[in-house]
Design a protein around this motif. Structure first.
Motif, PDB file in Angstrom:
ATOM      1  N   LYS A  60     -15.181  13.151   9.445  1.00  0.00           N
ATOM      2  CA  LYS A  60     -16.213  14.138   9.768  1.00  0.00           C
ATOM      3  C   LYS A  60     -17.563  13.425   9.761  1.00  0.00           C
ATOM      4  CE  LYS A  60     -13.294  17.620   8.733  1.00  0.00           C
ATOM      5  NZ  LYS A  60     -12.111  16.984   9.303  1.00  0.00           N
ATOM      6  N   THR A  61     -18.520  13.972  10.484  1.00  0.00           N
ATOM      7  CA  THR A  61     -19.886  13.456  10.371  1.00  0.00           C
ATOM      8  C   THR A  61     -20.343  13.751   8.944  1.00  0.00           C
ATOM      9  OG1 THR A  61     -20.966  15.517  11.013  1.00  0.00           O
ATOM     10  CG2 THR A  61     -20.387  13.970  12.806  1.00  0.00           C
ATOM     11  N   PRO A  62     -21.317  13.005   8.422  1.00  0.00           N
ATOM     12  CA  PRO A  62     -21.791  13.299   7.054  1.00  0.00           C
ATOM     13  C   PRO A  62     -22.231  14.756   6.881  1.00  0.00           C
ATOM     14  CG  PRO A  62     -22.619  11.178   7.749  1.00  0.00           C
ATOM     15  CD  PRO A  62     -21.959  11.806   8.965  1.00  0.00           C
ATOM     16  N   TYR A  63     -22.890  15.316   7.889  1.00  0.00           N
ATOM     17  CA  TYR A  63     -23.322  16.710   7.780  1.00  0.00           C
ATOM     18  C   TYR A  63     -22.113  17.638   7.668  1.00  0.00           C
ATOM     19  CZ  TYR A  63     -25.465  21.201   8.546  1.00  0.00           C
ATOM     20  OH  TYR A  63     -25.846  22.508   8.387  1.00  0.00           O
ATOM     21  N   CYS A  64     -21.189  17.482   8.586  1.00  0.00           N
ATOM     22  CA  CYS A  64     -20.018  18.364   8.579  1.00  0.00           C
ATOM     23  C   CYS A  64     -19.184  18.181   7.310  1.00  0.00           C
ATOM     24  CB  CYS A  64     -19.163  18.129   9.814  1.00  0.00           C
ATOM     25  SG  CYS A  64     -19.986  18.577  11.357  1.00  0.00           S
ATOM     26  N   GLU A  65     -19.065  16.974   6.849  1.00  0.00           N
ATOM     27  CA  GLU A  65     -18.237  16.688   5.670  1.00  0.00           C
ATOM     28  C   GLU A  65     -18.769  17.361   4.413  1.00  0.00           C
ATOM     29  OE1 GLU A  65     -15.295  15.434   3.250  1.00  0.00           O
ATOM     30  OE2 GLU A  65     -15.304  14.995   5.395  1.00  0.00           O
ATOM     31  N   SER A  66     -20.042  17.212   4.138  1.00  0.00           N
ATOM     32  CA  SER A  66     -20.514  17.662   2.830  1.00  0.00           C
ATOM     33  C   SER A  66     -21.821  18.440   2.813  1.00  0.00           C
ATOM     34  CB  SER A  66     -20.648  16.456   1.901  1.00  0.00           C
ATOM     35  OG  SER A  66     -21.535  15.508   2.444  1.00  0.00           O
ATOM     36  N   LEU A  67     -22.527  18.516   3.925  1.00  0.00           N
ATOM     37  CA  LEU A  67     -23.821  19.192   3.918  1.00  0.00           C
ATOM     38  C   LEU A  67     -23.816  20.579   4.563  1.00  0.00           C
ATOM     39  CD1 LEU A  67     -26.076  16.139   4.818  1.00  0.00           C
ATOM     40  CD2 LEU A  67     -25.651  17.117   2.548  1.00  0.00           C
ATOM     41  N   CYS A  68     -22.895  20.829   5.440  1.00  0.00           N
ATOM     42  CA  CYS A  68     -22.873  22.109   6.157  1.00  0.00           C
ATOM     43  C   CYS A  68     -22.593  23.253   5.178  1.00  0.00           C
ATOM     44  CB  CYS A  68     -21.815  22.095   7.249  1.00  0.00           C
ATOM     45  SG  CYS A  68     -21.658  23.692   8.088  1.00  0.00           S
ATOM     46  N   PRO A  69     -23.558  24.155   4.989  1.00  0.00           N
ATOM     47  CA  PRO A  69     -23.350  25.242   4.019  1.00  0.00           C
ATOM     48  C   PRO A  69     -22.267  26.224   4.460  1.00  0.00           C
ATOM     49  CG  PRO A  69     -25.398  25.570   5.215  1.00  0.00           C
ATOM     50  CD  PRO A  69     -24.873  24.222   5.618  1.00  0.00           C
ATOM     51  N   ILE A  70     -22.079  26.376   5.744  1.00  0.00           N
ATOM     52  CA  ILE A  70     -21.060  27.300   6.244  1.00  0.00           C
ATOM     53  C   ILE A  70     -19.672  26.762   5.934  1.00  0.00           C
ATOM     54  CG2 ILE A  70     -20.064  28.359   8.315  1.00  0.00           C
ATOM     55  CD1 ILE A  70     -22.947  28.406   9.463  1.00  0.00           C
ATOM     56  N   ARG A  71     -19.451  25.497   6.224  1.00  0.00           N
ATOM     57  CA  ARG A  71     -18.146  24.882   5.951  1.00  0.00           C
ATOM     58  C   ARG A  71     -17.835  24.916   4.465  1.00  0.00           C
ATOM     59  NH1 ARG A  71     -15.814  19.600   5.096  1.00  0.00           N
ATOM     60  NH2 ARG A  71     -13.800  19.499   6.123  1.00  0.00           N
ATOM     61  N   GLN A  72     -18.818  24.569   3.643  1.00  0.00           N
ATOM     62  CA  GLN A  72     -18.610  24.556   2.192  1.00  0.00           C
ATOM     63  C   GLN A  72     -18.268  25.960   1.680  1.00  0.00           C
ATOM     64  OE1 GLN A  72     -18.378  21.642   0.503  1.00  0.00           O
ATOM     65  NE2 GLN A  72     -18.690  20.788   2.537  1.00  0.00           N
ATOM     66  N   CYS A  73     -18.974  26.968   2.170  1.00  0.00           N
ATOM     67  CA  CYS A  73     -18.727  28.340   1.758  1.00  0.00           C
ATOM     68  C   CYS A  73     -17.320  28.790   2.169  1.00  0.00           C
ATOM     69  CB  CYS A  73     -19.788  29.261   2.371  1.00  0.00           C
ATOM     70  SG  CYS A  73     -19.570  31.006   1.952  1.00  0.00           S
ATOM     71  N   ALA A  74     -16.963  28.570   3.423  1.00  0.00           N
ATOM     72  CA  ALA A  74     -15.655  29.002   3.928  1.00  0.00           C
ATOM     73  C   ALA A  74     -14.516  28.301   3.197  1.00  0.00           C
ATOM     74  CB  ALA A  74     -15.566  28.747   5.433  1.00  0.00           C
ATOM     75  N   MET A  75     -14.681  27.018   2.933  1.00  0.00           N
ATOM     76  CA  MET A  75     -13.646  26.294   2.191  1.00  0.00           C
ATOM     77  C   MET A  75     -13.532  26.851   0.777  1.00  0.00           C
ATOM     78  SD  MET A  75     -14.238  22.428   3.679  1.00  0.00           S
ATOM     79  CE  MET A  75     -13.692  21.691   2.181  1.00  0.00           C
ATOM     80  N   GLY A  76     -14.668  27.160   0.147  1.00  0.00           N
ATOM     81  CA  GLY A  76     -14.656  27.730  -1.194  1.00  0.00           C
ATOM     82  C   GLY A  76     -13.980  29.087  -1.245  1.00  0.00           C
ATOM     83  N   LYS A  77     -14.157  29.862  -0.179  1.00  0.00           N
ATOM     84  CA  LYS A  77     -13.548  31.195  -0.118  1.00  0.00           C
ATOM     85  C   LYS A  77     -12.117  31.137   0.408  1.00  0.00           C
ATOM     86  CE  LYS A  77     -17.752  33.851   0.373  1.00  0.00           C
ATOM     87  NZ  LYS A  77     -18.481  34.845   1.174  1.00  0.00           N
ATOM     88  N   LYS A  78     -11.707  29.960   0.871  1.00  0.00           N
ATOM     89  CA  LYS A  78     -10.359  29.756   1.398  1.00  0.00           C
ATOM     90  C   LYS A  78     -10.033  30.689   2.570  1.00  0.00           C
ATOM     91  CE  LYS A  78      -8.417  27.947  -2.925  1.00  0.00           C
ATOM     92  NZ  LYS A  78      -9.389  26.966  -3.095  1.00  0.00           N
TER      93      LYS A  78
END
Length: 124
Positions: A60-78
């Motif tokens: 993943k790009t660095p942003y997509c891997e760890s900075l994108c708040p949407i991705r982080q939220c969705a992964m956390g909510k499964k």
């Protein structure tokens, strides 16, 4: 849902970073890095342009891997995508994407049948 649809609804299949990655196209990486540097006001190097898709295993790009708040939220909510999230209509993070991209908003629309796994006891 199509695995190339990102959590936010963007279509990773059409993303130039993904295209550069799967074709190992260094010229396209340079073009994307220059454009993203200009758009985001931070230095993005061609070496950072390696991504196979938001929800697909792999780089993943660095942003997509760890900075994108949407991705982080969705992964956390499964959730599969934000389309499966009960808070999608009121989410300001998601609105920053879907408010400016009708295709992303459309990609997140799911039928009640698709959403049954998130309901208690499979209730539709």
């Amino acid at each position: 849902m199509n695995e190339y649809i990102a959590y936010c609804g963007l279509n990773c299949e059409t993303c130039e970073a993904r295209i550069a990655t799967i074709h190992n196209d260094n010229a396209l990486r340079k073009k994307v890095a220059a454009l993203w540097t200009e758009l985001n006001g931070v230095e993005i190097t061609p070496e950072m342009i390696n991504c196979v898709g938001c929800r697909i295993e792999g780089p993943k790009t660095p942003y997509c891997e760890s900075l994108c708040p949407i991705r982080q939220c969705a992964m956390g909510k499964k959730v599969e995508t934000c389309g499966n999230c009960a808070e999608k209509e009121s989410c300001e993070k998601l609105a920053a994407i879907t408010g400016n991209n009708a295709d992303a908003a459309q990609n997140l629309k799911i039928s009640p049948i698709q959403n049954h796994e998130n309901k208690p006891d499979g209730i539709l």
